[in-house]
Design a protein around this motif. Structure first.
Motif, PDB file in Angstrom:
ATOM      1  N   UNK A 190      10.703  11.001  10.227  1.00  0.00           N
ATOM      2  CA  UNK A 190       9.310  10.731  10.554  1.00  0.00           C
ATOM      3  C   UNK A 190       8.431  11.265   9.430  1.00  0.00           C
ATOM      4  N   UNK A 191       7.680  10.373   8.796  1.00  0.00           N
ATOM      5  CA  UNK A 191       6.791  10.768   7.700  1.00  0.00           C
ATOM      6  C   UNK A 191       5.399  10.268   8.051  1.00  0.00           C
ATOM      7  N   UNK A 192       4.495  11.191   8.302  1.00  0.00           N
ATOM      8  CA  UNK A 192       3.126  10.840   8.627  1.00  0.00           C
ATOM      9  C   UNK A 192       2.361  10.490   7.359  1.00  0.00           C
ATOM     10  N   UNK A 193       1.407   9.572   7.510  1.00  0.00           N
ATOM     11  CA  UNK A 193       0.551   9.219   6.382  1.00  0.00           C
ATOM     12  C   UNK A 193      -0.902   9.414   6.778  1.00  0.00           C
ATOM     13  N   UNK A 194      -1.645  10.117   5.935  1.00  0.00           N
ATOM     14  CA  UNK A 194      -3.061  10.359   6.192  1.00  0.00           C
ATOM     15  C   UNK A 194      -3.885   9.851   5.019  1.00  0.00           C
ATOM     16  N   UNK A 195      -4.778   8.888   5.241  1.00  0.00           N
ATOM     17  CA  UNK A 195      -5.672   8.458   4.159  1.00  0.00           C
ATOM     18  C   UNK A 195      -6.758   9.488   3.915  1.00  0.00           C
ATOM     19  N   UNK A 196      -7.054   9.740   2.636  1.00  0.00           N
ATOM     20  CA  UNK A 196      -8.075  10.714   2.250  1.00  0.00           C
ATOM     21  C   UNK A 196      -9.076  10.059   1.305  1.00  0.00           C
ATOM     22  N   UNK A 197     -10.267  10.630   1.238  1.00  0.00           N
ATOM     23  CA  UNK A 197     -11.180  10.269   0.160  1.00  0.00           C
ATOM     24  C   UNK A 197     -10.675  10.925  -1.122  1.00  0.00           C
ATOM     25  N   UNK A 198     -11.065  10.380  -2.263  1.00  0.00           N
ATOM     26  CA  UNK A 198     -10.631  10.971  -3.529  1.00  0.00           C
ATOM     27  C   UNK A 198     -11.196  12.382  -3.672  1.00  0.00           C
ATOM     28  N   UNK A 199     -12.397  12.613  -3.146  1.00  0.00           N
ATOM     29  CA  UNK A 199     -13.002  13.939  -3.236  1.00  0.00           C
ATOM     30  C   UNK A 199     -12.186  14.967  -2.457  1.00  0.00           C
ATOM     31  N   UNK A 238       0.837  -1.198   0.000  1.00  0.00           N
ATOM     32  CA  UNK A 238       0.000   0.000   0.000  1.00  0.00           C
ATOM     33  C   UNK A 238       0.872   1.248   0.000  1.00  0.00           C
ATOM     34  N   UNK A 239       0.250   2.394  -0.279  1.00  0.00           N
ATOM     35  CA  UNK A 239       0.969   3.658  -0.172  1.00  0.00           C
ATOM     36  C   UNK A 239       1.517   3.843   1.242  1.00  0.00           C
ATOM     37  N   UNK A 240       0.722   3.491   2.234  1.00  0.00           N
ATOM     38  CA  UNK A 240       1.166   3.667   3.614  1.00  0.00           C
ATOM     39  C   UNK A 240       2.383   2.802   3.915  1.00  0.00           C
ATOM     40  N   UNK A 241       2.379   1.576   3.415  1.00  0.00           N
ATOM     41  CA  UNK A 241       3.538   0.697   3.615  1.00  0.00           C
ATOM     42  C   UNK A 241       4.762   1.235   2.882  1.00  0.00           C
ATOM     43  N   UNK A 242       4.558   1.768   1.686  1.00  0.00           N
ATOM     44  CA  UNK A 242       5.677   2.352   0.940  1.00  0.00           C
ATOM     45  C   UNK A 242       6.280   3.530   1.686  1.00  0.00           C
ATOM     46  N   UNK A 243       5.413   4.406   2.207  1.00  0.00           N
ATOM     47  CA  UNK A 243       5.893   5.563   2.968  1.00  0.00           C
ATOM     48  C   UNK A 243       6.624   5.119   4.220  1.00  0.00           C
TER      49      UNK A 243
END
Length: 280
Positions: A200-209, A185-190
């Motif tokens: 430290x790189x935070x990851x935030x999931x977003x809706x496409x909108x 996933x993108x989160x795993x890649x980050x």
């Protein structure tokens, strides 16, 4: 045998790597870009004949993507000029899972010229040479479709496969689908980048909108926003694109570069050392 090869997009992610590999093999390489002489500009077809003249083989990468309006007509025109110039082989970089790109593929396949189609998944290098690098440098990546597993492919693997297709006859008439050997996933890649860089790189999931709205607030070009939304919804949203292929092993006789290997090499180059303010 030495060939005369035109590399369109010869300064881009795959093109610059292909140019180097071909020159290392002592082929005559012409870089197709607006800065070269003769120049090649997708928006100026009147100059294409001069760029193609005398070439045996052409590597085709369309900017910004084969899915955008006008790409099909451009590929049709390019194929027509290539036939008039007696080009012997076309190698088209296409997008895995892009229906619009497959229309362009059909133009090349039915051109009457020898061809190879190279369908690539999302590049590793999007994290270091494209739109995702800003989030890495800012220490905050926010993306939609965060749960999708993606077998990211390395631009160096794509380039090596393309060079084989450009220079070796056994790849005529083949369609290669290029992916990495693992889907993450993108989160795993980050997280892999974070672990390797020590940042430290935070990851935030977003809706496409929400993501599209954020891009609009940055006042990015509308056609760029359209393309990004298309790639996320039509390509990443297609579960078939999580499937792993073995065509890199078939062509190169080795396993693909892993995302971790890519991240380690990229980190050693210092590309992720800078720090910028987050924009999303």
């Amino acid at each position: 045998m030495k060939k005369n090869i035109l590399v369109l997009g010869g300064t881009g992610k795959t093109g610059k790597r292909i140019v180097k590999l071909l020159k290392d093999q002592d082929h005559n390489v012409r870089v197709g870009s607006r800065q070269e002489n003769p120049s090649f500009d997708w928006h100026r077809p009147e100059g294409w004949s001069a760029a193609i003249e005398g070439m045996d083989t052409i590597y085709i990468t369309y900017q910004p993507d084969l899915a955008v309006p006008g790409a099909l007509q451009a590929i049709e025109k390019l194929v027509e000029i290539s036939k008039n110039q007696h080009v012997k082989k076309l190698v088209l970089l296409s997008g895995k899972g892009e229906k619009e790109a497959q229309l362009c593929e059909q133009v090349v396949i039915h051109s009457g010229i020898d061809y190879t189609i190279v369908r690539a998944n999302w590049f590793n290098q999007n994290f270091s040479e494209n739109f995702l690098v800003e989030g890495i440098l800012a220490g905050h990546v926010a993306l939609p479709f965060s749960e999708m597993k993606i077998p990211f492919v390395d631009a160096n693997d794509i380039a090596q496969v393309a060079v084989k297709a450009l220079t070796e006859d056994q790849h005529h008439g083949k369609i290669y689908e290029l992916t990495g050997s693992e889907a993450i996933t993108f989160q795993e890649a980050v997280q892999i980048i974070s672990d390797i860089t020590g940042k430290e790189i935070q990851f935030t999931p977003l809706s496409i909108e929400t993501y599209v709205s954020a891009l609009q607030q940055e006042e990015l070009p509308a056609d760029f926003i359209w393309l990004i939304e298309y790639l996320f919804t039509e390509v990443l949203g297609n579960p078939d694109n999580s499937e792993i292929s073995h065509d890199i092993e078939k062509v190169l006789g080795r396993k693909p570069i892993t995302f971790r290997e890519y991240a380690e090499k990229t980190n050693a180059l210092g590309i992720w050392n800078s720090v910028i303010e987050p924009s999303i």
